[in-house]
Write an enzyme that holds these catalytic residues in place. Structure first.
Site, mmCIF file in Angstrom:
data_model
loop_
_atom_site.group_PDB
_atom_site.id
_atom_site.type_symbol
_atom_site.label_atom_id
_atom_site.label_comp_id
_atom_site.label_asym_id
_atom_site.label_seq_id
_atom_site.Cartn_x
_atom_site.Cartn_y
_atom_site.Cartn_z
ATOM 1 N N ASP A 11 3.852 7.542 7.038
ATOM 2 C CA ASP A 11 3.547 6.713 5.862
ATOM 3 C C ASP A 11 4.590 7.047 4.803
ATOM 4 O O ASP A 11 5.359 8.011 4.952
ATOM 5 C CB ASP A 11 2.134 7.041 5.340
ATOM 6 C CG ASP A 11 1.761 6.218 4.108
ATOM 7 O OD1 ASP A 11 2.017 4.999 4.107
ATOM 8 O OD2 ASP A 11 1.232 6.790 3.135
ATOM 9 N N SER A 12 4.567 6.284 3.716
ATOM 10 C CA SER A 12 5.476 6.580 2.614
ATOM 11 C C SER A 12 5.083 7.888 1.915
ATOM 12 O O SER A 12 5.916 8.503 1.257
ATOM 13 C CB SER A 12 5.431 5.440 1.602
ATOM 14 O OG SER A 12 4.111 5.298 1.127
ATOM 15 N N CYS A 74 0.920 2.941 7.669
ATOM 16 C CA CYS A 74 1.320 2.342 6.396
ATOM 17 C C CYS A 74 1.303 0.830 6.597
ATOM 18 O O CYS A 74 1.958 0.326 7.515
ATOM 19 C CB CYS A 74 2.723 2.825 6.052
ATOM 20 S SG CYS A 74 3.456 2.003 4.634
ATOM 21 N N GLU A 155 -1.366 8.510 -6.066
ATOM 22 C CA GLU A 155 -0.430 9.632 -5.849
ATOM 23 C C GLU A 155 -0.491 10.613 -7.018
ATOM 24 O O GLU A 155 -0.282 11.804 -6.846
ATOM 25 C CB GLU A 155 1.006 9.106 -5.669
ATOM 26 C CG GLU A 155 1.269 8.454 -4.318
ATOM 27 C CD GLU A 155 1.561 9.459 -3.184
ATOM 28 O OE1 GLU A 155 2.047 10.566 -3.467
ATOM 29 O OE2 GLU A 155 1.277 9.115 -2.015
ATOM 30 N N CYS A 187 -4.137 -1.016 2.380
ATOM 31 C CA CYS A 187 -3.143 0.025 2.092
ATOM 32 C C CYS A 187 -3.819 1.342 2.421
ATOM 33 O O CYS A 187 -4.986 1.561 2.040
ATOM 34 C CB CYS A 187 -2.756 -0.015 0.615
ATOM 35 S SG CYS A 187 -1.705 1.367 0.124
ATOM 36 N N THR A 188 -3.111 2.198 3.143
ATOM 37 C CA THR A 188 -3.767 3.419 3.611
ATOM 38 C C THR A 188 -4.017 4.436 2.484
ATOM 39 O O THR A 188 -4.694 5.438 2.707
ATOM 40 C CB THR A 188 -2.943 4.071 4.744
ATOM 41 O OG1 THR A 188 -1.589 4.239 4.299
ATOM 42 C CG2 THR A 188 -2.973 3.204 5.987
ATOM 43 N N HIS A 189 -3.490 4.160 1.299
ATOM 44 C CA HIS A 189 -3.843 5.005 0.156
ATOM 45 C C HIS A 189 -5.256 4.677 -0.372
ATOM 46 O O HIS A 189 -5.900 5.523 -0.980
ATOM 47 C CB HIS A 189 -2.866 4.791 -1.009
ATOM 48 C CG HIS A 189 -1.566 5.520 -0.891
ATOM 49 N ND1 HIS A 189 -0.603 5.177 0.025
ATOM 50 C CD2 HIS A 189 -1.062 6.569 -1.601
ATOM 51 C CE1 HIS A 189 0.450 5.980 -0.129
ATOM 52 N NE2 HIS A 189 0.194 6.835 -1.099
HETATM 53 N N1 DGL Z 1 0.179 3.587 2.170
HETATM 54 C C1 DGL Z 1 1.115 2.558 2.309
HETATM 55 C C2 DGL Z 1 0.540 1.242 2.707
HETATM 56 O O1 DGL Z 1 -0.411 1.257 3.449
HETATM 57 C C3 DGL Z 1 2.287 2.529 1.392
HETATM 58 C C4 DGL Z 1 2.070 2.348 -0.036
HETATM 59 C C5 DGL Z 1 3.376 2.408 -0.765
HETATM 60 O O2 DGL Z 1 4.170 3.302 -0.508
HETATM 61 O O3 DGL Z 1 3.590 1.526 -1.612
HETATM 62 O O4 DGL Z 1 1.017 0.188 2.375
#
Ligand code: DGL
Length: 268
Positions: A11-12, A74, A155, A187-189
């Protein structure tokens, strides 16, 4: 590759840890190698070409480590780079993204209903969820909203205070998300703010967190290919392209202990 080879997850940043955590829970015998591209976060407002370049570099690292499968944890990279990664990796490893399992879940449950999607500008702008869902079931209506402030907020550790609640509410009251039966956290966040998102919905709207759905899809993929590990001999590894305090804090949040991070720059 063989069944005892590790699973590569990237992921990022810390968002993919939500998926890694679900995978380690469901598949405790697997060794995980996680790559958080914290030097290039966020991906969500970058061009598809840039995300593709980062993703390929990360795949090189994971392939070098002998991963049997690469899990793109991600949504932004799944939207921008999945086909390219699959072609690049070829027969060296299996590849799975976080979008297809959620699409399958939604299609199995929400025929003729209206659902919502929130995600980064990249994910929402790509239209990949709408496209994949509509191809399988045109009766499902989708309202999508890019919510770019959420990743930097998460974050920074802003999960449940007045500022984060105000931002979340402002986004969720958008008319694009009116009358939905379910909301995809695209989004995985976002599983990190699932509780706060859930508070906004008083009636029965399901908040769809992809982590467990994706972990289950990974299980099936490994089983189908006879690649399930039976005993873990090596510890999980966490690589980051930049060591940041927020990433360290996130590993504690998910894994209960401070996980040793290894710095691995993508470019010298
Ligand atoms: N967690 C990521 C996603 O699912 C990336 C979010 C990001 O870096 O902008 O899109």
């Amino acid at each position: 590759m063989n069944s005892s080879s590790p699973i590569g997850i990237f992921d990022s940043g810390m968002g993919g840890l939500t998926v890694a955590h679900a995978v380690s829970h469901l598949l405790p015998d697997e060794q995980l190698i996680y790559f958080g591209d914290s030097a290039h976060l966020p991906y969500g407002d970058k061009s598809a070409a840039t995300i593709q370049a980062y993703s390929i570099k990360i795949c090189d690292v994971l392939l070098e480590k002998g991963c049997k499968v690469i899990l793109i944890a991600c949504n932004s990279a799944s939207a921008a780079a999945y086909e390219l990664i699959k072609a690049y990796v070829g027969s060296k490893a299996l590849v799975i993204n976080v979008i297809d399992p959620v699409v399958a879940y939604v299609v199995s449950k929400y025929a003729q209903q209206r659902i919502g999607l929130i995600g980064t500008k990249q994910t929402v702008g790509s239209g990949v969820y709408e496209y994949q869902i509509k191809v399988k079931d045109a009766s499902i209506e989708i309202g999508s909203l890019a919510t770019p402030l959420l990743v930097p907020m998460i974050e920074e550790g802003f999960h449940s205070n007045e500022i984060s609640e105000a931002i979340i509410e402002e986004y969720l009251k958008s008319d694009k998300l009116d009358d939905i039966k379910a909301l995809i956290l695209g989004c995985t966040h976002y599983p990190l703010i699932k509780k706060q998102v859930g508070k906004f919905y008083t009636q029965d709207t399901e908040v769809i967190d992809s982590s467990e759905i994706v972990a289950a899809a990974l299980y099936q993929l490994l089983e189908k290919n006879n690649l399930l590990a039976h005993k873990r001999s090596l510890p999980n590894e966490f690589l980051v392209s930049d060591i940041t305090p927020s990433f360290e804090a996130a590993t504690v949040l998910f894994f209960g202990v401070k996980v040793p991070l290894t710095l691995h720059k993508l470019w010298e």
